[in-house]
Design a protein around this motif. Structure first.
Motif, PDB file in Angstrom:
ATOM      1  N   ASP A 187      -5.815  -4.955  -0.476  1.00 48.33           N
ATOM      2  CA  ASP A 187      -5.967  -3.496  -0.571  1.00 48.33           C
ATOM      3  C   ASP A 187      -4.953  -3.050  -1.626  1.00 48.33           C
ATOM      4  O   ASP A 187      -3.749  -3.266  -1.455  1.00 48.33           O
ATOM      5  CB  ASP A 187      -5.668  -2.861   0.794  1.00 48.33           C
ATOM      6  N   ASP A 216      -3.723  -0.301  -2.395  1.00 46.21           N
ATOM      7  CA  ASP A 216      -2.694   0.619  -1.880  1.00 46.21           C
ATOM      8  C   ASP A 216      -1.586  -0.134  -1.138  1.00 46.21           C
ATOM      9  O   ASP A 216      -0.406   0.206  -1.248  1.00 46.21           O
ATOM     10  CB  ASP A 216      -3.320   1.653  -0.936  1.00 46.21           C
ATOM     11  N   THR A 273     -10.133  -0.818  -3.050  1.00 47.54           N
ATOM     12  CA  THR A 273      -9.378  -0.060  -4.053  1.00 47.54           C
ATOM     13  C   THR A 273      -8.996   1.302  -3.475  1.00 47.54           C
ATOM     14  O   THR A 273      -9.456   1.682  -2.398  1.00 47.54           O
ATOM     15  CB  THR A 273     -10.221   0.130  -5.324  1.00 47.54           C
ATOM     16  N   SER A 310     -11.049   0.637   3.063  1.00 44.64           N
ATOM     17  CA  SER A 310     -10.063  -0.236   3.712  1.00 44.64           C
ATOM     18  C   SER A 310     -10.626  -0.835   4.999  1.00 44.64           C
ATOM     19  O   SER A 310     -10.496  -2.042   5.240  1.00 44.64           O
ATOM     20  CB  SER A 310      -8.771   0.534   4.001  1.00 44.64           C
TER      21      SER A 310
HETATM   22 MG    MG Z   1      -8.020   2.814   1.691  1.00 42.47          MG
END
Ligand code: MG
Ligand code: ADP
Ligand code: S3P
Length: 166
Positions: A31, A33, A76, A15
């Motif tokens: 991202d 998530d 990812t 990230s």
């Molecule tokens: Mg991350």
């Protein structure tokens, strides 16, 4: 530009590196998530606690399958490689960059972390997960970059030059 997919274990820096890499390349940043949390209006720990990991994995595949087909840096989640269809999609549509990181480094980086449900397990279970996944990361990556003792800026520089040679 082909999509760039950053893969690697929790805490490898996907990230943090991804965000800066996208700024340097002047392209979009995604991202998976964040997409999951926004789409379902729940945090990742909430999804794991209320719906379980299997549900999370479905959401994760959906997030991956709905991203634009080019011009993105995609950070990812560490478990993206748990589904072979996710790996196939990343191999076919982009350049996969593996942020290789020692378990000890990750343990240090995530020592106070409470946001990753799978990092709350005991150390043996975490090491087993790590040992199983590194083979998956290694087998699908086009570029591997070691992150131990490296500054994020330096990693961004290294990835930018290696991607240009692909
Ligand atoms: Mg991350
Ligand atoms: N190269 C690095 N050196 C030092 N700390 C790092 C590095 N990369 C990431 N971190 C730190 O590790 C933690 C996890 O990083 P993050 O980018 O969320 O990883 P991931 O998305 O792979 O789980 C954060 O606190 C971040 O600041
Ligand atoms: O390794 C995993 O299975 C997971 C990694 C996390 O992302 P990061 O790799 O960004 O920590 C997040 O997707 C979720 O907690 C599950």
């Amino acid at each position: 530009m082909k999509n760039i997919f950053l893969i690697g274990f929790m805490g490898s820096g996907k990230s943090s590196v991804g965000k800066q890499l996208s700024e340097g390349l002047n392209c979009d940043y995604i991202d998976t998530d964040t997409i999951i949390e926004t789409t379902h209006n729940k945090t990742i720990p909430e999804i794991f606690a209320r719906e379980g990991e299997a549900s999370f994995r479905k959401y994760e595949s959906n997030a991956l399958h709905n991203i634009p087909t080019e011009n993105c840096v995609v950070s990812t989640g560490g478990g993206i490689v748990e589904r072979s269809s996710n790996i196939d999609q990343m191999v076919e549509t982009g350049i996969i960059v593996y942020l290789e990181t020692d378990f000890r480094t990750i343990d240090k980086r995530l020592q106070f972390d409470t946001s990753r449900p799978l990092w709350r397990k005991n150390k043996d279970e975490k090491k087993q997960l790590y040992d199983r996944r590194i083979h998956l990361y290694q087998s699908c990556a086009a570029i591997t970059v070691s992150t131990d003792n490296k500054l994020i800026d330096d990693l961004v520089f290294q990835i930018t030059s290696q991607v240009a040679n692909e």
